[in-house]
Design a protein around this motif. Structure first.
Motif, PDB file in Angstrom:
ATOM      1  N   GLY A 172      -9.838 -40.874  14.210  1.00 46.15           N
ATOM      2  CA  GLY A 172     -10.506 -39.688  13.706  1.00 46.15           C
ATOM      3  C   GLY A 172     -12.002 -39.832  13.598  1.00 46.15           C
ATOM      4  N   GLU A 173     -12.525 -40.959  14.097  1.00 48.24           N
ATOM      5  CA  GLU A 173     -13.951 -41.204  13.978  1.00 48.24           C
ATOM      6  C   GLU A 173     -14.729 -40.483  15.078  1.00 48.24           C
ATOM      7  OE1 GLU A 173     -15.301 -42.971  11.439  1.00 48.24           O
ATOM      8  OE2 GLU A 173     -13.241 -43.019  10.681  1.00 48.24           O
ATOM      9  N   GLY A 174     -15.985 -40.155  14.785  1.00 51.52           N
ATOM     10  CA  GLY A 174     -16.855 -39.569  15.797  1.00 51.52           C
ATOM     11  C   GLY A 174     -17.575 -38.337  15.300  1.00 51.52           C
ATOM     12  N   ASP A 175     -18.797 -38.135  15.788  1.00 51.98           N
ATOM     13  CA  ASP A 175     -19.644 -37.042  15.320  1.00 51.98           C
ATOM     14  C   ASP A 175     -19.109 -35.668  15.678  1.00 51.98           C
ATOM     15  OD1 ASP A 175     -21.398 -38.870  14.258  1.00 51.98           O
ATOM     16  OD2 ASP A 175     -22.737 -38.877  15.986  1.00 51.98           O
ATOM     17  N   MET A 176     -18.326 -35.555  16.763  1.00 51.68           N
ATOM     18  CA  MET A 176     -17.849 -34.243  17.182  1.00 51.68           C
ATOM     19  C   MET A 176     -16.828 -33.641  16.224  1.00 51.68           C
ATOM     20  SD  MET A 176     -19.440 -33.286  19.942  1.00 51.68           S
ATOM     21  CE  MET A 176     -20.881 -34.017  19.178  1.00 51.68           C
ATOM     22  N   ARG A 177     -16.276 -34.458  15.330  1.00 50.57           N
ATOM     23  CA  ARG A 177     -15.288 -33.927  14.392  1.00 50.57           C
ATOM     24  C   ARG A 177     -15.907 -32.864  13.493  1.00 50.57           C
ATOM     25  NH1 ARG A 177     -10.685 -37.328  11.070  1.00 50.57           N
ATOM     26  NH2 ARG A 177      -9.747 -35.537  10.003  1.00 50.57           N
ATOM     27  N   GLY A 178     -17.195 -32.947  13.265  1.00 53.23           N
ATOM     28  CA  GLY A 178     -17.864 -31.982  12.414  1.00 53.23           C
ATOM     29  C   GLY A 178     -17.879 -30.573  12.969  1.00 53.23           C
ATOM     30  N   LEU A 179     -17.555 -30.401  14.262  1.00 54.22           N
ATOM     31  CA  LEU A 179     -17.530 -29.072  14.862  1.00 54.22           C
ATOM     32  C   LEU A 179     -16.244 -28.310  14.569  1.00 54.22           C
ATOM     33  CD1 LEU A 179     -18.994 -29.878  18.408  1.00 54.22           C
ATOM     34  CD2 LEU A 179     -20.212 -28.972  16.422  1.00 54.22           C
ATOM     35  N   LEU A 180     -15.247 -28.974  13.978  1.00 51.47           N
ATOM     36  CA  LEU A 180     -13.923 -28.371  13.847  1.00 51.47           C
ATOM     37  C   LEU A 180     -13.830 -27.306  12.765  1.00 51.47           C
ATOM     38  CD1 LEU A 180     -11.473 -31.380  14.235  1.00 51.47           C
ATOM     39  CD2 LEU A 180     -11.796 -29.465  15.806  1.00 51.47           C
ATOM     40  N   GLY A 181     -14.575 -27.443  11.696  1.00 54.93           N
ATOM     41  CA  GLY A 181     -14.359 -26.550  10.575  1.00 54.93           C
ATOM     42  C   GLY A 181     -13.100 -26.970   9.817  1.00 54.93           C
ATOM     43  N   GLY A 182     -12.553 -26.082   9.009  1.00 52.49           N
ATOM     44  CA  GLY A 182     -11.427 -26.460   8.159  1.00 52.49           C
ATOM     45  C   GLY A 182     -10.077 -25.927   8.573  1.00 52.49           C
ATOM     46  N   ARG A 183      -9.989 -25.204   9.696  1.00 56.78           N
ATOM     47  CA  ARG A 183      -8.722 -24.570  10.062  1.00 56.78           C
ATOM     48  C   ARG A 183      -7.872 -25.382  11.033  1.00 56.78           C
ATOM     49  NH1 ARG A 183     -10.092 -18.121  10.902  1.00 56.78           N
ATOM     50  NH2 ARG A 183     -10.815 -17.730   8.773  1.00 56.78           N
ATOM     51  N   VAL A 184      -8.448 -26.433  11.592  1.00 56.17           N
ATOM     52  CA  VAL A 184      -7.722 -27.238  12.583  1.00 56.17           C
ATOM     53  C   VAL A 184      -7.167 -28.484  11.906  1.00 56.17           C
ATOM     54  CG1 VAL A 184      -7.889 -28.527  14.742  1.00 56.17           C
ATOM     55  CG2 VAL A 184      -9.192 -26.401  14.445  1.00 56.17           C
ATOM     56  N   GLU A 185      -5.866 -28.718  12.062  1.00 56.82           N
ATOM     57  CA  GLU A 185      -5.244 -29.916  11.509  1.00 56.82           C
ATOM     58  C   GLU A 185      -5.538 -31.111  12.420  1.00 56.82           C
ATOM     59  OE1 GLU A 185      -0.826 -31.667  10.231  1.00 56.82           O
ATOM     60  OE2 GLU A 185      -1.001 -29.709  11.221  1.00 56.82           O
ATOM     61  N   VAL A 186      -5.880 -32.245  11.826  1.00 53.21           N
ATOM     62  CA  VAL A 186      -6.132 -33.468  12.582  1.00 53.21           C
ATOM     63  C   VAL A 186      -5.152 -34.526  12.107  1.00 53.21           C
ATOM     64  CG1 VAL A 186      -7.791 -35.294  13.142  1.00 53.21           C
ATOM     65  CG2 VAL A 186      -8.578 -32.927  12.904  1.00 53.21           C
ATOM     66  N   VAL A 187      -4.414 -35.111  13.055  1.00 52.08           N
ATOM     67  CA  VAL A 187      -3.476 -36.189  12.758  1.00 52.08           C
ATOM     68  C   VAL A 187      -3.915 -37.423  13.531  1.00 52.08           C
ATOM     69  CG1 VAL A 187      -1.085 -36.977  12.868  1.00 52.08           C
ATOM     70  CG2 VAL A 187      -1.589 -34.552  12.398  1.00 52.08           C
ATOM     71  N   GLU A 188      -4.153 -38.515  12.825  1.00 49.34           N
ATOM     72  CA  GLU A 188      -4.601 -39.748  13.443  1.00 49.34           C
ATOM     73  C   GLU A 188      -3.426 -40.690  13.673  1.00 49.34           C
ATOM     74  OE1 GLU A 188      -7.926 -43.283  12.606  1.00 49.34           O
ATOM     75  OE2 GLU A 188      -7.687 -41.592  11.230  1.00 49.34           O
ATOM     76  N   ALA A 189      -3.410 -41.363  14.812  1.00 46.46           N
ATOM     77  CA  ALA A 189      -2.354 -42.332  15.104  1.00 46.46           C
ATOM     78  C   ALA A 189      -2.338 -43.416  14.029  1.00 46.46           C
ATOM     79  CB  ALA A 189      -2.582 -42.958  16.477  1.00 46.46           C
ATOM     80  N   SER A 190      -1.150 -43.887  13.716  1.00 44.81           N
ATOM     81  CA  SER A 190      -1.006 -44.954  12.725  1.00 44.81           C
ATOM     82  C   SER A 190      -0.161 -46.094  13.307  1.00 44.81           C
ATOM     83  CB  SER A 190      -0.341 -44.405  11.456  1.00 44.81           C
ATOM     84  OG  SER A 190      -0.226 -45.402  10.483  1.00 44.81           O
ATOM     85  N   PRO A 191      -0.779 -47.259  13.508  1.00 45.33           N
ATOM     86  CA  PRO A 191      -2.178 -47.598  13.251  1.00 45.33           C
ATOM     87  C   PRO A 191      -3.103 -46.923  14.264  1.00 45.33           C
ATOM     88  CG  PRO A 191      -1.110 -49.402  14.376  1.00 45.33           C
ATOM     89  CD  PRO A 191      -0.027 -48.404  14.081  1.00 45.33           C
ATOM     90  N   PRO A 192      -4.403 -46.798  13.941  1.00 47.11           N
ATOM     91  CA  PRO A 192      -5.342 -46.179  14.879  1.00 47.11           C
ATOM     92  C   PRO A 192      -5.378 -46.908  16.211  1.00 47.11           C
ATOM     93  CG  PRO A 192      -6.336 -46.410  12.703  1.00 47.11           C
ATOM     94  CD  PRO A 192      -5.045 -47.176  12.677  1.00 47.11           C
ATOM     95  N   ILE A 193      -5.701 -46.157  17.262  1.00 41.68           N
ATOM     96  CA  ILE A 193      -5.769 -46.708  18.620  1.00 41.68           C
ATOM     97  C   ILE A 193      -7.217 -46.605  19.096  1.00 41.68           C
ATOM     98  CG2 ILE A 193      -4.937 -46.505  21.000  1.00 41.68           C
ATOM     99  CD1 ILE A 193      -2.440 -45.070  19.816  1.00 41.68           C
ATOM    100  N   ALA A 194      -7.880 -47.727  19.219  1.00 38.28           N
ATOM    101  CA  ALA A 194      -9.268 -47.743  19.684  1.00 38.28           C
ATOM    102  C   ALA A 194      -9.310 -47.709  21.204  1.00 38.28           C
ATOM    103  CB  ALA A 194      -9.983 -48.999  19.170  1.00 38.28           C
ATOM    104  N   ARG A 195     -10.400 -47.199  21.753  1.00 42.79           N
ATOM    105  CA  ARG A 195     -10.555 -47.192  23.213  1.00 42.79           C
ATOM    106  C   ARG A 195     -10.572 -48.615  23.743  1.00 42.79           C
ATOM    107  NH1 ARG A 195     -13.881 -42.171  25.582  1.00 42.79           N
ATOM    108  NH2 ARG A 195     -13.685 -40.704  23.840  1.00 42.79           N
ATOM    109  N   GLY A 196      -9.921 -48.810  24.853  1.00 34.46           N
ATOM    110  CA  GLY A 196      -9.870 -50.124  25.473  1.00 34.46           C
ATOM    111  C   GLY A 196      -8.851 -50.139  26.588  1.00 34.46           C
ATOM    112  N   PHE A 197      -8.631 -51.299  27.163  1.00 36.82           N
ATOM    113  CA  PHE A 197      -7.686 -51.422  28.270  1.00 36.82           C
ATOM    114  C   PHE A 197      -6.287 -50.994  27.825  1.00 36.82           C
ATOM    115  CE2 PHE A 197      -4.562 -53.851  30.730  1.00 36.82           C
ATOM    116  CZ  PHE A 197      -4.907 -53.437  32.014  1.00 36.82           C
ATOM    117  N   GLY A 198      -5.708 -50.053  28.536  1.00 37.42           N
ATOM    118  CA  GLY A 198      -4.365 -49.582  28.233  1.00 37.42           C
ATOM    119  C   GLY A 198      -4.267 -48.650  27.044  1.00 37.42           C
ATOM    120  N   SER A 199      -5.408 -48.279  26.445  1.00 36.62           N
ATOM    121  CA  SER A 199      -5.334 -47.482  25.213  1.00 36.62           C
ATOM    122  C   SER A 199      -4.817 -46.072  25.454  1.00 36.62           C
ATOM    123  CB  SER A 199      -6.709 -47.441  24.533  1.00 36.62           C
ATOM    124  OG  SER A 199      -7.671 -46.811  25.353  1.00 36.62           O
ATOM    125  N   ARG A 200      -5.093 -45.519  26.631  1.00 37.74           N
ATOM    126  CA  ARG A 200      -4.620 -44.150  26.882  1.00 37.74           C
ATOM    127  C   ARG A 200      -3.106 -44.115  27.071  1.00 37.74           C
ATOM    128  NH1 ARG A 200      -8.761 -42.687  31.529  1.00 37.74           N
ATOM    129  NH2 ARG A 200      -8.573 -44.946  31.770  1.00 37.74           N
TER     130      ARG A 200
END
Length: 373
Positions: A48-76
């Motif tokens: 859920g990290e990143g500056d673009m999250r501030g564009l969402l406002g309050g009406r969009v639900e955000v669900v983060e993977a648990s545990p979080p998945i960082a960018r890297g080899f095989g992450s997608r």
């Protein structure tokens, strides 16, 4: 429409994170607008990290993977599996995958059981044929595209040229064109070019693919001593670009002011824009420049460049990494009569987010009906 309008499909979006990037910016702005139109919108992300999250406002639900998945080899691939588990437990009508980067998530969603499988809509955000690719590399790219998107119900491109190419590669009629929603709905009339402005403005992340090194070297060869170059953005290439500026003794004439959330103020000061990229999808920076009434010099790094810059008043197109060509084009635009700002702005009206968001919702509505068990 009221919020959570039952006539609209429920929409899931999968994003790796909210990093500063064109794909993330467009996806978050669309998500916020779809929610304003009454759709239920949920973003599943690796982080859920990143500056673009501030564009969402309050009406969009955000669900983060648990545990979080960082960018890297095989992450997608990992993100795809996590997203499939999430949407199996909490189904939606349609899942939107923003941009080429997120294509590897599609197969995991397509493997869900029929009664929990969403319609899959995938966006093409980057050019499908890059001049840097050799023939074998291009063939491998096209094979991978067909493999990853084989079960997508819709593939959305940003221009007619990209639609034609995507249909050729995929070999099936699932492609449609929806303009890039680069502009808000508020129409701010373009300001006249300041009489004494010789400012060339470039915007983008400071990374090698944006070609700012070529732009600085082209600018260094300009015969116009009054010209200034401003490159707005931030990124890991800053030290190298600062070294180029010092090497060419351009301190005071070339500035790197960093990231800004709204470039309109800089565009209002500029005489013209420059996009020296080595590859792009559909360049929002050109749309924003025209909306501000400024012409541009850009590389032929995407078919969209020729679509947008098709008259001398709109600017000049040069080949990728053509320093001499870039220098000549920049000087030609500085010497040319000032283009009519209002006419340039009128060229990009189709990129307003309101009608674009509604075009997506109409597409998603059709997909949810067509794929309902």
């Amino acid at each position: 429409m009221s919020r959570d309008d039952p006539a609209l499909p429920s929409i899931g979006i999968v994003m790796h994170d909210f990093a500063l990037g064109g794909t993330e910016r467009i996806a978050t702005r669309l998500a916020a607008r779809w929610a304003e139109e009454g759709a239920q919108v949920r973003i599943f992300c690796g982080s859920g990290e990143g500056d673009m999250r501030g564009l969402l406002g309050g009406r969009v639900e955000v669900v983060e993977a648990s545990p979080p998945i960082a960018r890297g080899f095989g992450s997608r691939t990992s993100l795809g599996r996590a997203a499939a588990r999430h949407f199996s437990e909490r189904p939606v009508d349609v899942v939107f995958l923003p941009g080429n980067f997120h294509w590897p998530i599609a197969p995991a969603l397509a493997a869900l059981p029929r009664d929990r499988r969403p319609a899959i809509a995938v966006q093409v955000s980057a050019t499908l044929s890059k001049p840097q690719r050799r023939t074998l590399q291009q063939k491998l790219f096209e094979w991978r595209m067909r493999h990853l998107l084989r079960d997508a119900q819709a593939v959305i491109t940003l221009s007619a040229a990209a639609t034609e190419e995507a249909e050729r590669i995929l070999g099936r009629p699932v492609v449609c064109t929806i303009p890039l929603p680069a502009l808000g709905d508020a129409r701010v009339p373009p300001k006249p070019v300041p009489d004494d402005s010789r400012i060339i403005l470039a915007v983008g992340r400071l990374v090698p693919e944006k070609g700012f090194d070529t732009l600085i070297e082209a600018f260094a060869a300009l015969p116009d001593p009054a010209a200034e170059l401003v490159i707005v953005g931030e990124g890991p290439d800053r030290p190298r670009l600062e070294g180029l500026i010092a090497r060419h003794q351009l301190a005071g004439r070339v500035t790197l002011p960093g990231f800004v959330s709204d470039t309109r103020g800089w565009l209002d000061k500029a005489r013209l824009a420059a996009m020296p990229s080595r590859f792009e999808g559909y360049p929002a920076v050109l749309v924003e420049a025209f909306a501000a009434g400024r012409p541009a010099v850009a590389t032929a790094c995407t078919p969209a460049t020729a679509e947008l810059i098709d008259t001398p008043a709109a600017g000049r197109v040069v080949e990728v990494d053509d320093r001499a060509g870039m220098t000549a084009a920049l000087q030609a635009m500085l010497d040319a009569p000032v283009s009519d700002p209002a006419k340039l702005a009128a060229r990009v009206e189709r990129h307003r987010i309101g009608p674009v968001a509604r075009a997506y919702l109409a597409l998603f509505q059709g997909l949810s009906v067509a794929t309902r068990p």
